[in-house]
Scaffold this active site. Structure first.
Site, PDB file in Angstrom:
ATOM      1  N   SER A   1       8.090   0.953  -2.641  1.00 42.67           N
ATOM      2  CA  SER A   1       7.562   2.268  -2.295  1.00 42.67           C
ATOM      3  C   SER A   1       6.542   2.156  -1.175  1.00 42.67           C
ATOM      4  O   SER A   1       5.892   1.138  -1.005  1.00 42.67           O
ATOM      5  CB  SER A   1       6.882   2.877  -3.520  1.00 42.67           C
ATOM      6  OG  SER A   1       5.771   2.061  -3.855  1.00 42.67           O
ATOM      7  N   LYS A   2       6.490   3.245  -0.441  1.00 42.05           N
ATOM      8  CA  LYS A   2       5.586   3.352   0.707  1.00 42.05           C
ATOM      9  C   LYS A   2       4.148   3.011   0.379  1.00 42.05           C
ATOM     10  O   LYS A   2       3.431   2.456   1.195  1.00 42.05           O
ATOM     11  CB  LYS A   2       5.579   4.814   1.171  1.00 42.05           C
ATOM     12  CG  LYS A   2       6.449   5.119   2.350  1.00 42.05           C
ATOM     13  CD  LYS A   2       5.945   6.347   3.066  1.00 42.05           C
ATOM     14  CE  LYS A   2       6.545   7.601   2.494  1.00 42.05           C
ATOM     15  NZ  LYS A   2       7.078   8.578   3.341  1.00 42.05           N
ATOM     16  N   ARG A   3       3.728   3.403  -0.811  1.00 38.86           N
ATOM     17  CA  ARG A   3       2.327   3.222  -1.156  1.00 38.86           C
ATOM     18  C   ARG A   3       1.956   1.751  -1.248  1.00 38.86           C
ATOM     19  O   ARG A   3       0.837   1.352  -0.993  1.00 38.86           O
ATOM     20  CB  ARG A   3       2.001   3.915  -2.487  1.00 38.86           C
ATOM     21  CG  ARG A   3       1.630   5.371  -2.329  1.00 38.86           C
ATOM     22  CD  ARG A   3       1.231   5.986  -3.650  1.00 38.86           C
ATOM     23  NE  ARG A   3       2.206   5.727  -4.703  1.00 38.86           N
ATOM     24  CZ  ARG A   3       1.960   5.021  -5.797  1.00 38.86           C
ATOM     25  NH1 ARG A   3       0.771   4.501  -5.988  1.00 38.86           N
ATOM     26  NH2 ARG A   3       2.892   4.829  -6.702  1.00 38.86           N
TER      27      ARG A   3
END
Ligand code: GLU
Length: 504
Positions: free
Chosen positions: A254-256
């Protein structure tokens, strides 16, 4: 006759091109290549709410950059086109209606309010949400009357109430689903748009896809797809669900927690060879501990049955390590040309690089590529080669005590009595040097002869020389410095420093 193997990726243009798309593309490409088949690209852009302008083009560019060439696709054409679902709308409505005739789907006229109520009731009763099959029992006459009256409708998949649907996944074996647990999925929406499930299956069939290699997150959709194939009486492709890429904590990438955009990786100066190699390592092992390879080697060695299902971790440290290997394997001239935009970005070179400048860039890249993981990192590390008006590096907040200490030593070294002698002798030697440049060996000899003639220790000689040539206690070796900047610039630096710090 055996069918020609055809694989595809079917990304939705909903944002930046994702590393996961490249990962799945690589395995589809290798499988098709290995089996003498075709790997194609289809754009699944039916979800207007998630559509992002420009995203499609970025996907094409990213795949081309990585060399994951598709034989057919929206921008390259092919005989199964169009390859953009938004250009195939007519087809899906037709097939949805055909499926109703075949008994595999039905019209549903339930209003959004009724469905909302149903959901609320199910929730209150602690039941899983899902359609209750209300419209399944409408007679053809009732359906016709409602359509004639202009009532809005969707078309739903008629999941059997009994039995099981089995996915024969090539890597995972049988995955069994109870049919009564699977919802009567909407296939065609009230606005005439198909859902993912319908468009995906119809297109895979019409495009003669033989093997669906996709990420494991689609497993839950596959029984619905299998029911669609069965209802249409079409051949079911072989399903291969690849393990998901994961963050370090094993959650889905995920991007985070991880950069996921291929654009980002390109902008950081990862090489396409590094990315492809790294993605190849994610689900596959060459054996013999071979971890560094090129796309063609991957294709040649590839065997889908050896894909391992352990959750592969997208580990930037490992990627950096792989990328560094490819930076070292790359032709030096080519690597230099690729690094120039990064030198420019940092303002180390201007718009036009002349031949002399280029020669020194080649040397910088030659020296620094050993210790850099990306082109950007290489460029960042090169600052000391560009700025001749140097001064002694200052102690900063971020420095640890070891770094502070070595800086203090460096500073003190220029006032040591031997420093004067060393610097003077070195200036003399430089002036006598009859060319402007040095090979690395010549630079080493020059430095060593200075030390030997003085009969002093390396620290007493090289530390002050380092101070007046680089101003820094760490960084590249002194001989590398001479090799890159040559005689005149070395002299200029020393003279500037001697003046600045009243050394001689
Ligand atoms: N459009 C889906 C995606 O965005 C395709 C999934 C599949 O390969 O079936 O990944």
């Amino acid at each position: 006759m055996e069918k020609r193997v055809r694989t595809r990726i079917a990304p939705s243009p909903t944002g930046d091109p994702h590393v996961g798309t490249a990962y799945i593309a690589l395995y589809n490409l290798a499988f098709a290549w290995k089996n003498g088949g075709d790997f194609i690209l289809r754009v699944e852009d039916t979800d207007q709410n998630r559509y992002i302008e420009g995203s499609e083009k970025m996907i094409f560019d990213a795949l081309k950059w990585l060399g994951l060439d598709y034989a057919e696709g929206p921008d390259v054409g092919g005989k199964f086109g169009p390859y953009r679902q938004s250009e195939r709308f007519g087809i899906y409505g037709e097939y949805a209606k055909k499926l109703v005739e075949l008994g595999g789907a039905y019209y549903c006229f339930c209003t959004p309010e009724r469905l909302e109520n149903l959901r609320e009731r199910q929730k209150a009763m602690g039941k899983a949400p899902g359609y209750d099959g209300c419209c399944r029992s409408l007679t053809p006459e009732q359906v016709k009357a409602k359509i004639d009256a202009g009532e809005p409708y969707v078309i739903r998949l008629k999941m059997p109430y009994e039995g099981k649907t089995i996915i024969n996944d090539r890597l995972r074996g049988e995955i069994i689903f109870e049919n009564d647990k699977i919802d009567d999925q909407v296939l065609l929406k009230a606005d005439g748009y198909p859902t993912y499930h319908l468009a995906n299956v119809v297109d895979d069939h019409l495009m003669e896809i033989t093997h669906v290699i996709r990420a494991e997150e689609w497993i839950a959709s596959t029984p619905k797809h299998i029911q669609l194939y069965k209802a249409f009486d079409w051949d079911i492709p072989e399903f291969i669900h690849m393990p998901l890429l994961r963050n370090a904590d094993k959650t889905k990438i995920s991007k985070r927690k991880n950069p996921v955009s291929l654009v980002w990786y390109r902008e950081q100066g990862y090489l396409k060879e590094g990315i492809v190699n790294f993605l190849g390592l994610m689900g596959y092992s060459f054996g013999e501990n071979k971890e560094i390879f090129f796309l063609n080697e991957f294709e040649e060695s590839f065997n889908i049955d050896n894909v391992s299902l352990g959750g592969p971790v997208f580990d930037l440290v490992k990627l950096g390590w792989v990328n560094n290997h490819h930076m070292r394997l790359k032709d030096l001239d080519e690597l230099t040309k690729m690094t120039i935009p990064f030198f420019k970005e940092l303002g180390f070179v201007g718009e036009n690089v002349d031949q002399e400048e280029y020669k020194s860039l080649v040397k910088i890249v030659e020296i620094l590529r050993e210790g850099a993981q990306t082109l950007k990192e290489l460029a960042k590390k090169s600052e000391m080669f560009f700025v001749d008006d140097i001064e002694l590096q200052q102690v900063t907040e971020e420095m640890n005590s070891k770094e502070r200490k070595s800086l203090e030593k460096l500073k003190a070294s220029i006032y040591d009595p031997t420093a004067k002698e060393a610097i003077s002798l070195f200036i003399e030697k430089l002036k006598k040097w009859n060319k402007d440049d040095f090979t690395i060996d010549e630079a080493k000899d020059l430095l060593h002869s200075t030390m030997e003639e003085l009969g002093a220790s390396p620290v007493k000689v090289f530390m002050p020389l380092r101070a007046v040539i680089t101003g820094q206690s760490v960084g590249t070796d002194l001989y590398n410095m001479l090799y890159v900047i040559g005689k005149e610039r070395t002299l200029k630096r020393i003279e500037t420093m001697v003046k600045k710090y009243n050394i001689l």
